[in-house]
Motif scaffolding. Structure first.
Motif: not given
Length: 540
Positions: A300-305, A307-311
């Motif tokens: 989950g965290f690697s996918e968020v990073m 996709n640059e969801v948090m920046g």
């Protein structure tokens, strides 16, 4: 060998040679102890076969001396009764010819020797082998044998040269032949026993014949000497054959002891392996949550990073590393899922949620899921499904997993431009089957058991760029067997591979007859026929 035979005192017996099953925590101690005992057993058997290190007096193996004497003692009561019967006959024949009272005295001495022989033989049979003074007993039996021979020699020394029934020569030769045969029976287990028993009688008869002085008497003397030599050779042959029998029986008993010790170790090792495998399966089956939770967080965290969801990630290397982390985590999660599935099956904790499943629909759904991957690899998928297949009673998730695993394997090993055929239909026995055949490189016949084992991979899979875990086919095989089905893998090198999962007739659901609708008890159904299915009756 009769049931009255004396028990074999094994010269190689080693107390404790067959160890009890190991109960302690250290298996190495058991293995070392039994290995040491096996070495001792092998050395003893080798010494016995070579005849070295175990020989005692009279050429008899030390451990066999009690057995030989026991066999000798066993025959004495019967032979001595025959001796007594012949003594009565001799006294009856020479009653008138011998001086008064001489026959009675001779027969009394013979009965005394016979009684002593029988009594000591019965006493020896009650003596424990370990406590027997074998040298003393051997000398005792030899002395009794000599005494019997001297008794018969004394009879013929005092017997008259001529009797009312014929000449002395005929009577002496007949009696000597019979008594020598009795000596062969009674003393064959004693070294030179026939010679010891019959020589005094032979000398006495020969002296009496020599006093006659005729040529016939001298010829008869030579014949008696040759007979004695012949019977002694025969006795030696019987004795050596008996020793070989005891030798072979001792070797057999020792080998049985070695086999029992090896089997104990084998059983203990197998039990420990089964316990370890079951503990591993139970551990993995209960670790599902603990293993999947951190992996899901990593994915989950690697996918968020990624996709640059948090920046934004301003560094291309970071973006590449995050993608590698996500792919590695996905691969690891797939591997863990397969291991856990197989472990649950082996531990007996895989539960089937059975329901009505359409095998044709499950095959179509699985084909759609892998269609994109097949297209990317330029592999043609061909599907052939027989129409109007009824549903089967099975676990829908397991059925899809079976078909997906088989299709994924086929796509993995089919070269670009190849073809995969997916077939679903009836079996000859009324069941249903799923067949997947490809045009891949195939599997050598000797590697088929390897690829069907856990973590097993054939030589083609090892050389392939898309190496798997070796768990796909074992999981498929286990799931099919849980559905009472049969799994087959047919392959020829450079001709492709075909796998067939067959589900039995008992899993096929029955199609019921048309049911009346809107209260009409018969006739045509206005709104069409409604087909209903019922779960099959499963055995047990």
């Amino acid at each position: 060998m009769s049931n009255t035979s004396a028990p074999l005192a094994n010269p190689l017996s080693n107390p404790g040679a067959s160890p009890a099953p190991h109960k302690g925590p250290d298996k190495t101690i058991v293995e070392r102890r039994v290995a040491h005992q096996n070495d001792q057993s092998r050395q003893a058997v080798k010494a016995l076969r070579s005849g070295g290190g175990v020989k005692a007096e009279n050429g008899i193996a030390h451990g066999f001396r009690h057995d030989v004497l026991a066999y000798h003692a066993q025959t004495q009561p019967i032979v001595m009764s025959v001796y007594a019967l012949f003594g009565i006959m001799a006294c009856a024949i020479g009653y008138r010819a011998m001086p008064p009272g001489v026959g009675f005295i001779w027969f009394s001495i013979l009965l005394t020797v016979i009684a002593a022989n029988v009594a000591l033989s019965l006493r020896f049979k009650k003596v424990e082998p370990n406590n027997a003074a074998l040298n003393t007993w051997n000398r005792t039996f030899v002395g009794l044998t000599v005494a019997i021979g001297l008794c018969w020699a004394g009879l013929f020394a005092i017997y008259p040269l001529h009797t009312a029934n014929g000449s002395f020569s005929v009577l002496a030769f007949a009696a000597l032949s019979v008594l020598t045969v009795l000596a062969l029976v009674s003393a064959r287990y004693i070294k030179y026993g026939v010679l010891i028993a019959a020589l005094p009688l032979t000398l006495a008869v020969c002296v009496r014949l020599a006093m006659n002085g005729s040529m016939g008497s001298f010829a008869l003397m030579g014949l008696m000497a040759l007979s004695l030599i012949f019977f002694q050779i025969l006795a030696n042959t019987i004795r050596e054959s008996h020793m070989e029998f005891l030798n072979s029986r001792a070797e057999r008993d020792q080998l049985i002891m070695e086999l029992e010790a090896s089997r104990s170790i084998s059983d203990e090792a197998r039990r420990r392996a089964e316990d370890a495998n079951l503990a591993k399966s139970r551990f993995l089956a209960t670790m599902s949550h603990e293993l999947r939770t951190p992996l899901n967080a990593i994915l989950g965290f690697s996918e968020v990073m990624s996709n640059e969801v948090m920046g934004p990630l301003n560094n291309d290397y970071y973006r590449e590393y995050v993608g590698d982390i996500h792919r590695s985590g996905a691969h690891l999660l797939k591997l863990i899922n397969e291991i856990l599935d197989l472990s649950r099956v082996e531990a007996g904790r895989y539960e089937l949620n059975e329901e009505a499943v359409n095998l044709a629909h499950a095959a179509e759904e699985s084909q759609q899921m892998v269609k994109l991957k097949a297209s990317e690899k330029n592999v043609n998928l061909s599907m052939h499904i027989q129409p109007d297949l009824p549903q089967i009673w099975a676990d829908a998730r397991s059925i899809r997993q079976v078909i997906l695993n088989l299709l994924s394997n086929a796509i993995k090993f089919t070269p670009p431009g190849g073809t995969i055929w997916l077939k679903v239909g009836w079996t000859a026995g009324g069941g249903q089957y799923v067949s997947i055949r490809d045009t891949g490189p195939g599997i050598p016949e000797d590697e088929i058991p390897i690829v069907l084992s856990s973590f097993g991979q054939g030589s083609i899979a090892i050389k392939s760029a898309e190496q798997g875990t070796g768990l796909g086919l074992p999981i498929v095989q286990a799931l099919v067997h849980m559905h009472d089905g049969k799994f087959e893998l047919k392959s020829k090198l450079r001709e492709g591979t075909e796998v067939i999962a067959t589900f039995p007739r008992s899993r096929v659901m029955e199609v019921m007859a048309a049911m009346p609708v809107d209260g009409q008890a018969g006739g045509a159904v206005r709104n069409g026929l409604r087909r209903a299915v019922t779960p099959p009756r499963m055995a047990g």
